[in-house]
Design a protein around this motif. Structure first.
Motif, PDB file in Angstrom:
ATOM      1  N   UNK A   1      49.901  83.632  60.123  1.00  0.00           N
ATOM      2  CA  UNK A   1      49.807  82.636  59.071  1.00  0.00           C
ATOM      3  C   UNK A   1      48.371  82.535  58.577  1.00  0.00           C
ATOM      4  N   UNK A   2      48.216  81.956  57.412  1.00  0.00           N
ATOM      5  CA  UNK A   2      46.894  81.798  56.804  1.00  0.00           C
ATOM      6  C   UNK A   2      46.067  80.777  57.581  1.00  0.00           C
ATOM      7  N   UNK A   3      44.759  80.849  57.379  1.00  0.00           N
ATOM      8  CA  UNK A   3      43.875  79.872  58.005  1.00  0.00           C
ATOM      9  C   UNK A   3      44.177  78.482  57.466  1.00  0.00           C
ATOM     10  N   UNK A   4      43.935  77.499  58.281  1.00  0.00           N
ATOM     11  CA  UNK A   4      44.047  76.112  57.838  1.00  0.00           C
ATOM     12  C   UNK A   4      42.990  75.305  58.586  1.00  0.00           C
ATOM     13  N   UNK A   5      42.832  74.078  58.177  1.00  0.00           N
ATOM     14  CA  UNK A   5      41.786  73.231  58.740  1.00  0.00           C
ATOM     15  C   UNK A   5      42.407  71.908  59.195  1.00  0.00           C
ATOM     16  N   UNK A   6      41.956  71.411  60.341  1.00  0.00           N
ATOM     17  CA  UNK A   6      42.491  70.166  60.889  1.00  0.00           C
ATOM     18  C   UNK A   6      41.349  69.190  61.140  1.00  0.00           C
ATOM     19  N   UNK A   7      41.560  67.957  60.704  1.00  0.00           N
ATOM     20  CA  UNK A   7      40.641  66.871  61.063  1.00  0.00           C
ATOM     21  C   UNK A   7      41.316  66.101  62.197  1.00  0.00           C
ATOM     22  N   UNK A   8      40.609  65.963  63.305  1.00  0.00           N
ATOM     23  CA  UNK A   8      41.115  65.299  64.506  1.00  0.00           C
ATOM     24  C   UNK A   8      40.324  64.001  64.664  1.00  0.00           C
ATOM     25  N   UNK A   9      41.018  62.868  64.609  1.00  0.00           N
ATOM     26  CA  UNK A   9      40.385  61.559  64.754  1.00  0.00           C
ATOM     27  C   UNK A   9      41.023  60.822  65.922  1.00  0.00           C
ATOM     28  N   UNK A  10      40.203  60.411  66.878  1.00  0.00           N
ATOM     29  CA  UNK A  10      40.696  59.663  68.038  1.00  0.00           C
ATOM     30  C   UNK A  10      40.139  58.258  67.937  1.00  0.00           C
ATOM     31  N   UNK A  11      41.033  57.266  67.930  1.00  0.00           N
ATOM     32  CA  UNK A  11      40.681  55.859  67.771  1.00  0.00           C
ATOM     33  C   UNK A  11      40.939  55.086  69.057  1.00  0.00           C
ATOM     34  N   UNK A  12      40.119  54.080  69.296  1.00  0.00           N
ATOM     35  CA  UNK A  12      40.357  53.127  70.373  1.00  0.00           C
ATOM     36  C   UNK A  12      40.873  51.844  69.727  1.00  0.00           C
ATOM     37  N   UNK A  13      42.149  51.591  69.921  1.00  0.00           N
ATOM     38  CA  UNK A  13      42.830  50.442  69.312  1.00  0.00           C
ATOM     39  C   UNK A  13      43.549  49.700  70.434  1.00  0.00           C
ATOM     40  N   UNK A  14      43.350  48.380  70.536  1.00  0.00           N
ATOM     41  CA  UNK A  14      44.057  47.638  71.592  1.00  0.00           C
ATOM     42  C   UNK A  14      45.564  47.925  71.542  1.00  0.00           C
ATOM     43  N   UNK A  15      46.139  48.146  72.693  1.00  0.00           N
ATOM     44  CA  UNK A  15      47.545  48.544  72.804  1.00  0.00           C
ATOM     45  C   UNK A  15      48.484  47.599  72.050  1.00  0.00           C
ATOM     46  N   UNK A  16      48.207  46.314  72.103  1.00  0.00           N
ATOM     47  CA  UNK A  16      49.091  45.351  71.427  1.00  0.00           C
ATOM     48  C   UNK A  16      48.943  45.392  69.902  1.00  0.00           C
ATOM     49  N   UNK A  17      47.991  46.171  69.394  1.00  0.00           N
ATOM     50  CA  UNK A  17      47.781  46.288  67.942  1.00  0.00           C
ATOM     51  C   UNK A  17      48.190  47.672  67.416  1.00  0.00           C
TER      52      UNK A  17
ATOM     53  N   UNK B   1      44.614  52.720  75.275  1.00  0.00           N
ATOM     54  CA  UNK B   1      44.441  52.207  73.918  1.00  0.00           C
ATOM     55  C   UNK B   1      44.213  53.259  72.831  1.00  0.00           C
ATOM     56  N   UNK B   2      44.514  54.499  73.085  1.00  0.00           N
ATOM     57  CA  UNK B   2      44.150  55.525  72.118  1.00  0.00           C
ATOM     58  C   UNK B   2      45.268  55.895  71.149  1.00  0.00           C
ATOM     59  N   UNK B   3      44.835  56.135  69.904  1.00  0.00           N
ATOM     60  CA  UNK B   3      45.685  56.692  68.863  1.00  0.00           C
ATOM     61  C   UNK B   3      44.944  57.905  68.315  1.00  0.00           C
ATOM     62  N   UNK B   4      45.669  58.988  68.093  1.00  0.00           N
ATOM     63  CA  UNK B   4      45.078  60.205  67.541  1.00  0.00           C
ATOM     64  C   UNK B   4      45.753  60.512  66.215  1.00  0.00           C
ATOM     65  N   UNK B   5      44.937  60.836  65.235  1.00  0.00           N
ATOM     66  CA  UNK B   5      45.436  61.252  63.932  1.00  0.00           C
ATOM     67  C   UNK B   5      44.972  62.690  63.691  1.00  0.00           C
ATOM     68  N   UNK B   6      45.904  63.566  63.373  1.00  0.00           N
ATOM     69  CA  UNK B   6      45.598  64.959  63.049  1.00  0.00           C
ATOM     70  C   UNK B   6      46.022  65.196  61.606  1.00  0.00           C
ATOM     71  N   UNK B   7      45.048  65.508  60.763  1.00  0.00           N
ATOM     72  CA  UNK B   7      45.324  65.708  59.345  1.00  0.00           C
ATOM     73  C   UNK B   7      45.081  67.179  59.033  1.00  0.00           C
ATOM     74  N   UNK B   8      46.121  67.844  58.558  1.00  0.00           N
ATOM     75  CA  UNK B   8      46.083  69.273  58.297  1.00  0.00           C
ATOM     76  C   UNK B   8      45.791  69.534  56.820  1.00  0.00           C
ATOM     77  N   UNK B   9      44.835  70.418  56.585  1.00  0.00           N
ATOM     78  CA  UNK B   9      44.408  70.772  55.232  1.00  0.00           C
ATOM     79  C   UNK B   9      44.540  72.279  55.047  1.00  0.00           C
ATOM     80  N   UNK B  10      44.715  72.680  53.818  1.00  0.00           N
ATOM     81  CA  UNK B  10      44.798  74.106  53.499  1.00  0.00           C
ATOM     82  C   UNK B  10      43.474  74.800  53.822  1.00  0.00           C
ATOM     83  N   UNK B  11      42.346  74.115  53.523  1.00  0.00           N
ATOM     84  CA  UNK B  11      41.031  74.714  53.748  1.00  0.00           C
ATOM     85  C   UNK B  11      39.994  73.628  54.024  1.00  0.00           C
ATOM     86  N   UNK B  12      38.905  74.011  54.644  1.00  0.00           N
ATOM     87  CA  UNK B  12      37.802  73.092  54.956  1.00  0.00           C
ATOM     88  C   UNK B  12      37.280  72.414  53.692  1.00  0.00           C
ATOM     89  N   UNK B  13      37.223  73.161  52.608  1.00  0.00           N
ATOM     90  CA  UNK B  13      36.709  72.618  51.340  1.00  0.00           C
ATOM     91  C   UNK B  13      37.574  71.461  50.822  1.00  0.00           C
TER      92      UNK B  13
END
Length: 114
Positions: A4-20, A54-66
């Motif tokens: 498959x073609x190259x792609x780019x991922x932004x990985x964000x790890x957040x600390x959010x209280x479990x009850x939120x 308390x962690x939430x992870x968001x992975x956002x996939x992009x076609x390219x870094x640009x």
């Protein structure tokens, strides 16, 4: 094996209280996801909740870094979205800069599948 073609991922790890977690995920889906989906090069987004703690992870996939860099360059829009997120999330003291525990970017160099 399929290549498959190259792609780019932004990985964000957040600390959010479990009850939120649910409120945070709902605010994220309402505020950030529609904006990201409208951006050129957006492929997909995943939100993961930790089984422990308390962690939430968001992975956002992009076609390219640009494509991701173009989003990051929209400073005024990002500020507007942050303000809107605080309202929807219901926490005026929320600060994404403090909530983000890790922010990384990865470029897929190779993928093999059956």
């Amino acid at each position: 094996h399929r290549r498959t073609a190259m792609s780019h991922v932004e990985y964000l790890r957040f600390s959010i209280p479990r009850d939120k977690h649910q409120a945070w995920i709902e605010a994220d889906c309402q505020v950030w996801t529609p904006f990201l989906k409208a951006q050129p090069g957006f492929v997909s987004k995943e939100v993961w909740e930790s089984n422990l703690g308390d962690e939430i992870v968001s992975c956002i996939h992009w076609r390219a870094k640009e494509d991701l860099q173009a989003v990051h360059a929209q400073f005024e829009k990002i500020d507007e979205l942050e303000a809107e997120f605080k309202k929807v999330y219901g926490d005026d003291k929320y600060d994404s800069g403090r909530a983000v525990v890790e922010a990384s970017q990865f470029t897929r160099m190779k993928q093999e599948s059956a």
